[in-house]
Design a protein around this motif. Sequence first.
Motif, PDB file in Angstrom:
ATOM      1  N   ASP A  25     -12.209   6.772   5.959  1.00 47.42           N
ATOM      2  CA  ASP A  25     -10.644   7.326   5.995  1.00 47.42           C
ATOM      3  C   ASP A  25     -11.276   8.190   7.922  1.00 47.42           C
ATOM      4  O   ASP A  25     -10.598   8.074   9.334  1.00 47.42           O
ATOM      5  N   VAL A  45       1.054  -1.028  -0.298  1.00 47.31           N
ATOM      6  CA  VAL A  45      -0.415   0.222   0.202  1.00 47.31           C
ATOM      7  C   VAL A  45       1.018   1.767  -0.057  1.00 47.31           C
ATOM      8  O   VAL A  45       0.882   2.557   0.667  1.00 47.31           O
ATOM      9  N   MET A  47      -5.096  11.121   5.498  1.00 48.51           N
ATOM     10  CA  MET A  47      -6.347  10.187   5.127  1.00 48.51           C
ATOM     11  C   MET A  47      -7.353  10.611   6.071  1.00 48.51           C
ATOM     12  O   MET A  47      -8.459   9.733   5.883  1.00 48.51           O
TER      13      MET A  47
HETATM   14  N1  WA2 Z   1      -5.600   2.168   3.186  1.00 46.81           N
HETATM   15  C1  WA2 Z   1      -5.263   1.327   2.059  1.00 46.81           C
HETATM   16  N2  WA2 Z   1      -5.905   1.825   0.960  1.00 46.81           N
HETATM   17  C2  WA2 Z   1      -6.788   3.008   1.068  1.00 46.81           C
HETATM   18  C3  WA2 Z   1      -7.255   3.918   2.565  1.00 46.81           C
HETATM   19  C4  WA2 Z   1      -6.460   2.712   3.533  1.00 46.81           C
HETATM   20  N3  WA2 Z   1      -6.774   3.528   4.465  1.00 46.81           N
HETATM   21  N4  WA2 Z   1      -8.460   4.066   2.039  1.00 46.81           N
HETATM   22  C5  WA2 Z   1      -8.867   4.663   1.356  1.00 46.81           C
HETATM   23  N5  WA2 Z   1      -7.852   3.410   0.113  1.00 46.81           N
HETATM   24  C6  WA2 Z   1      -3.243   4.763   7.444  1.00 46.81           C
HETATM   25  O1  WA2 Z   1      -6.559   4.445   9.394  1.00 46.81           O
HETATM   26  C7  WA2 Z   1      -5.432   5.173   9.407  1.00 46.81           C
HETATM   27  C8  WA2 Z   1      -5.350   3.566   6.040  1.00 46.81           C
HETATM   28  C9  WA2 Z   1      -5.616   4.175   7.175  1.00 46.81           C
HETATM   29  C10 WA2 Z   1      -5.553   4.420   7.924  1.00 46.81           C
END
Ligand code: WA2
Length: 281
Positions: free
Chosen positions: A150, A136, A144
């Motif tokens: 989020d 990721v 976020m």
């Molecule tokens: N992680 C991966 N792909 C995503 C995403 C996410 N959020 N949001 C949208 N696509 C670092 O709660 C903190 C991860 C958020 C954390």
Amino acid sequence: LNEDIKLRRKEMLANMCDERARMLQDQFNVSMNHVHALAVLVSTFHHGKHPSTIDQKTFGEYTEMTAFERPLTSGVAYALKVPHSLRDQFEKEHGWTIKKMETENETLVQDCIPEKLDPAPIQDEYAPVIFAQETVSHIVSIDMMSGKEDHENILRARASGKGVLTSPFKLLKSNHVGVVLTFAVYNTDLRPDATPEQRIEATAGYLGASYDVPSLVDKLLHQLASKQTIVVNVYDTTNASAPITMYGTDVADTGLPFISNLDFGDPLRKHEMHCRFKQKP
Ligand code: WA2
């Protein structure tokens, strides 16, 4: 005799459904515990040591090597709580600007390369991702708090001190719906009965994991070699009158489904597994 066969068929469906629901719930629970442990790790070695003993390289290697401990997750990341008053200093220290999450345009989502993203507009505070598992890495530098799901998760996680889940939504750089699990990381030892205000004040950042539900549930169900016999759907039924599909396609009706309850550990969210036979008797 016919009634007897019908009853046994019903029993068989119930057993298969409950078994699959339990497997999914257990795997989710296992990975949730490991994400929690990662939050403790960041608290201890990033915020608890001066200077910090975690950087992107350490975080990337450690999370990749322990990925097997977090079934169903597609990646984990750590976002820092940055108030607006510290934005300039933060951006200078890191050598990049905090980016806005782009979700309006499908094509932009596909290639959400941080360099191409807009800077985050001025807000009271931000949650830029500073560490990410390789899988990721595209979310590093993204605020976020600029994504609706989020954002909600971050507010709920830090006020409660519990692991919290989003409703299903389309994850960045993924064609599937997924959910995000978030744990707040605090910079002081909080009493178990700390108030939400004390928790918000003590918040240092947010450790999150993303779950690509369709591909990961598929993998899980394949291990059970039942795909020829039953159809499985997983729903977020938090809003009982408007369930959201998390796994499976809407199927031609082959009789009433058997419904198994799923508990993913967030009391604010409700989930169900619906199972049907593929063929009528
Ligand atoms: N992680 C991966 N792909 C995503 C995403 C996410 N959020 N949001 C949208 N696509 C670092 O709660 C903190 C991860 C958020 C954390």
